[in-house]
Scaffold this active site. Structure first.
Site, PDB file in Angstrom:
ATOM      1  CD  GLU A  12       3.385  65.249 146.866  1.00  0.00           C
ATOM      2  OE1 GLU A  12       3.586  66.429 147.373  1.00  0.00           O
ATOM      3  OE2 GLU A  12       3.036  65.013 145.884  1.00  0.00           O
ATOM      4  N   GLY A  78       2.327  74.361 150.961  1.00  0.00           N
ATOM      5  CA  GLY A  78       1.711  75.332 152.047  1.00  0.00           C
ATOM      6  C   GLY A  78       1.850  75.686 153.035  1.00  0.00           C
ATOM      7  CB  ILE A 153       1.030  79.941 146.850  1.00  0.00           C
ATOM      8  CG1 ILE A 153      -0.405  79.734 146.119  1.00  0.00           C
ATOM      9  CG2 ILE A 153       0.650  81.576 148.199  1.00  0.00           C
ATOM     10  CD1 ILE A 153      -0.809  80.206 144.959  1.00  0.00           C
ATOM     11  CG  MET A 174      -0.634  72.490 143.253  1.00  0.00           C
ATOM     12  SD  MET A 174       0.858  73.417 142.650  1.00  0.00           S
ATOM     13  CE  MET A 174      -0.155  73.207 140.502  1.00  0.00           C
ATOM     14  CD  GLU A 175      -1.326  68.207 143.307  1.00  0.00           C
ATOM     15  OE1 GLU A 175      -0.247  68.689 142.596  1.00  0.00           O
ATOM     16  OE2 GLU A 175      -1.098  67.813 144.135  1.00  0.00           O
ATOM     17  CG  ASP A 198       5.983  76.135 150.326  1.00  0.00           C
ATOM     18  OD1 ASP A 198       4.923  76.997 150.125  1.00  0.00           O
ATOM     19  OD2 ASP A 198       5.871  74.869 149.432  1.00  0.00           O
TER      20      ASP A 198
END
Length: 230
Positions: A12, A78, A153, A174-175, A198
């Site tokens: 990333e 996601g 997820i 997640m951040e 995803d």
């Protein structure tokens, strides 16, 4: 203008670091900070590590040590928007925690006690991101709600519950909410730029491994295009 850029994982931030000039690296508490020039601006690129705690630590250290004028969170996510494909981009219209529940005390689902229900990005940074979209060619970008939690997820039941709680959610990761919360408390403008790796379904783990590099590159290119607008 001094800009802090935070990504969780190497794919990333790799393209951003490779594109920098006159860069120097410093590691604090296991978190690497690379300072230099990117697209004509002074930047600090940070690989925070995965999850809300490491993201909070990295953001706090970034602000305290480097005093950036703004922070951009980049990386993968996601997807929940039907009209987006893997590699497409979500620009934050707002950011929320999806795994916080103190509703027993009168707060909204996802709202941490004594914090706003949603963290709002800086309008100028969002406008710069909108202008940057045109330079990405076939990559599609939308503004939308980004939700954060300390889980990857890939469970349809979990996905269904999340959409019931946050029906306008465009992406989850997640951040971002942790970074946004720290920026809120330090009064530092922020924006989140996430590319889909995803679709938050049964195939997510396989899709993520296959597409994380593509998603990381698309998000990084978007960040560079955004910086050129500032």
């Amino acid at each position: 203008m001094k800009i802090g850029i935070i990504g969780a994982m190497e794919p990333e931030v790799a393209h951003l670091v490779e594109s920098m000039e006159n860069s120097t690296s410093t590691t604090i508490a296991g978190i690497e900070f690379v300072a230099g020039q990117l697209a004509g601006q002074e930047v600090i690129v940070t690989r925070s590590g995965i999850g809300k705690v490491t993201a909070s630590i990295a953001t706090t250290l970034l602000i305290e040590k480097y005093a950036p004028d703004a922070i951009i969170n980049t990386g993968s996510a996601g997807g929940f928007a039907d009209d987006l494909a893997i590699g497409d981009i979500v620009i934050s219209s707002e950011v929320r925690h999806h795994d916080v529940d103190v509703t027993a005390f009168g707060y909204e689902i996802g709202q941490m006690a004594q914090q706003p229900a949603a963290f709002l990005p800086d309008a100028k940074l969002v406008a710069a991101a909108q202008k940057a979209v045109a330079s990405l060619g076939e990559v599609k970008a939308i503004e939308g709600l980004i939700c954060t939690g300390d889980s990857f997820i890939c469970d349809p039941v979990r996905t269904k519950t999340m959409l019931e709680n946050f029906p306008t959610m465009a992406a989850c990761e997640m951040e971002a909410a942790a970074i946004a919360q720290v920026c809120h408390q330090f009064a530092v403008p922020f924006v989140v730029i996430r590319s889909l790796s995803d679709n938050a379904n049964d195939d997510s783990a396989v899709d993520f491994d296959e597409y994380i590099i593509k998603a990381g590159l698309h998000s990084a290119l978007m960040v560079i295009a955004l910086i050129k607008q500032l």
